[in-house]
Design an enzyme around this catalytic site. Structure first.
Site, PDB file in Angstrom:
ATOM      1  CB  SER A 304      -0.641   0.288   1.846  1.00 47.05           C
ATOM      2  OG  SER A 304      -1.993  -0.979   1.312  1.00 47.05           O
ATOM      3  CE  LYS A 329      -5.783  -1.980   0.081  1.00 46.24           C
ATOM      4  NZ  LYS A 329      -5.269  -0.874   0.126  1.00 46.24           N
ATOM      5  CD  GLN A 333      -9.434   0.102   0.268  1.00 48.56           C
ATOM      6  OE1 GLN A 333      -7.810   0.572   0.487  1.00 48.56           O
ATOM      7  NE2 GLN A 333      -9.384  -0.769  -0.738  1.00 48.56           N
TER       8      GLN A 333
END
Length: 477
Positions: A304, A329, A333
């Site tokens: 991430s 990733k 979100q």
């Protein structure tokens, strides 16, 4: 952007945590409605849809053979909608879990220190946090958790797995783990503990190379990074190594703030693409291109926000990425809490993130400029000792012991799990060096000494071949 942490927050072993989420403090119902209207749909349930839900609710309340709390039904309905998205990063959190999530973003939590997600219905480790009980036990990125304290995790969603793994600080968590390349499951025993809230560690080597280790990207990480970077630069740093190995991610604005410190103003840090294909570029502000060379260290547990940092510096700042392929990733979100009104929270994937050159690394990861695999001692499974290991036995525990002996300079001549004559000789040599009875068998004391020797070997920075290669890379420049 976020994953689920195996790090217990306020005595929770697995809970929602800090892997790159956009923070929207007042993401209330008006914003949700506006988003639905912009998408061309009508917000809320249609009359017939609401009638269907009410009909099911009435049937449960009047005909089900046991009484059920309405709150449980509502939580179940919302969870069901999020699960229908078939996205491991879009979840519903009840009030307590939402509170733990907020605490983790602030960088304060208790547990075993490992982040997990779901893949094909399995609970998969993203990364153990450095210095945590998870890392010390030998838990690795991509490990699959089979059970906890004898309770199977098969078929459970993340929230259900959280319920299985919860427990107070100081208690044991016996994990049964499936690892790629290992035929038998591995058992690890961890003790839940406080996880170090410090996220940034800096040091200047005698050769003038600065090393900054970033363990996660929580709300205070950018401030700490600025402090450590300033110290190193004032001390005459000639090259910089950024270590984000086993860093599972964090808050998106924080990694942007850190990245742009090392980038020329106006260059692209990251791009965010919505479902309609519209891209929003975040440009570096207030930073500058550095005269000294930069290398970024990654491994399978770099995810991430770590990948945003590595991708930004690799593509837009001339940095070299060294180590292993990162986790992969590439989604964003957003957490909505005001819209729900009761302290619960919905975390939902709303976009992709792309590197400065427009690459989407989801499920692929950042590719290093120079691949450097860690020594086997870094990834060997700890010895799961059910009984004394003896000659002519065959097991994964024997294989782990052989890898350890070989890495420490003793030569068992094989690493296939068969306890042959050469392994007996290697064990005896080790026992003699450690002042143990020279039996040639691996009992509890021998196993403990062997694992202690491995930990001491790993803690010696001169054995960290990935770090040494990164230091050489910036030194050559």
């Amino acid at each position: 952007m976020t994953f689920v942490l195996l790090t217990m927050i306020a005595s929770v072993l697995v809970t929602m945590t800090i892997a790159d989420r956009l923070i929207i403090p007042d993401a209330g119902s008006k914003k949700v409605v506006a988003a639905a209207a912009d998408a061309g749909g009508t917000p809320g349930f249609k009359k017939e849809e609401l009638a269907k839900l009410n009909a099911v609710l009435e049937l449960i309340e009047t005909r089900y053979y046991e009484k059920v709390e309405r709150e449980e039904l509502l939580d179940g309905a919302v969870s069901g909608m999020m699960e229908a998205l078939d996205d491991p990063y879009s979840v519903y959190m009840e009030k307590d879990d939402a509170l733990h999530f907020s605490e983790s973003i602030e960088g304060s939590f208790t547990g075993i220190g490992a982040e997990v997600t779901t893949e094909n219905g399995k609970i998969v480790v993203v990364a153990p946090i450095k210095g945590s009980p998870a890392e010390k036990s030998g838990l690795l990125a991509k490990d699959v958790l089979i059970s906890v304290n004898g309770d199977s995790l098969a078929g459970l969603n993340l929230q259900q797995a959280v319920g299985k793994i919860r427990g107070p600080k100081g208690t044991k968590a016996k994990l049964l783990v499936q690892r790629s390349g290992v035929t038998e499951p591995i058992q690890l025993v961890l003790i839940r503990d406080d996880i170090d809230v410090e996220t940034v560690y800096g040091a200047l080597r005698p050769d003038g190379v600065g090393v900054i280790e970033i363990r996660q990207f929580s709300l205070h990480t950018a401030k700490r990074f600025k402090e450590e970077l300033a110290k190193l630069e004032q001390s005459g740093m000639k090259g910089l190594v950024l270590d984000v190995r086993n860093n599972p991610g964090g808050v998106l604005p924080i990694v942007v703030e850190i990245s742009q410190l090392l980038m020329k103003e106006g260059t692209t840090v990251v791009q965010v693409e919505d479902r309609d294909g519209n891209r929003d570029k975040t440009l570096a502000k207030g930073g500058e291109a550095k005269s000294y060379p930069i290398a970024v260290l990654t491994n399978k547990g770099s995810a991430s926000a770590s990948e945003i940092l590595a991708g930004a510096l690799q593509e837009a700042a001339g940095a070299k990425v060294i180590g292993e392929q990162s986790f992969g990733k590439g989604t964003v979100q957003v957490s909505y809490n005001k819209a729900l009104g009761d302290g619960s929270l919905v975390k939902m994937t709303i976009a992709k993130w792309l590197t400065p050159n427009g690459n989407w690394i989801h499920e692929k990861g950042i590719t290093p400029d120079l691949v450097v695999e860690p020594p086997d001692l870094y990834t060997v499974a700890r010895i799961s000792l059910q009984e004394t290991l003896k000659q002519d036995t065959l097991s994964e525990a024997v294989r782990s012991a052989q890898i350890m002996l070989h890495g420490l300079g003793y030569e068992p001549k094989r690493e296939d799990g068969y306890f042959g004559d050469e392994t007996v000789s290697a064990v005896r040599k080790f026992q003699n060096d450690k002042g143990l009875p020279s039996t040639g068998e691996i009992d509890t004391k021998t196993a403990q000494k062997l694992e202690q020797a491995v930990i001491e070997w790993i803690q010696n920075k001169e054995h960290d071949v990935q770090l040494l290669e990164a230091i050489r890379a910036v030194s050559r420049k």
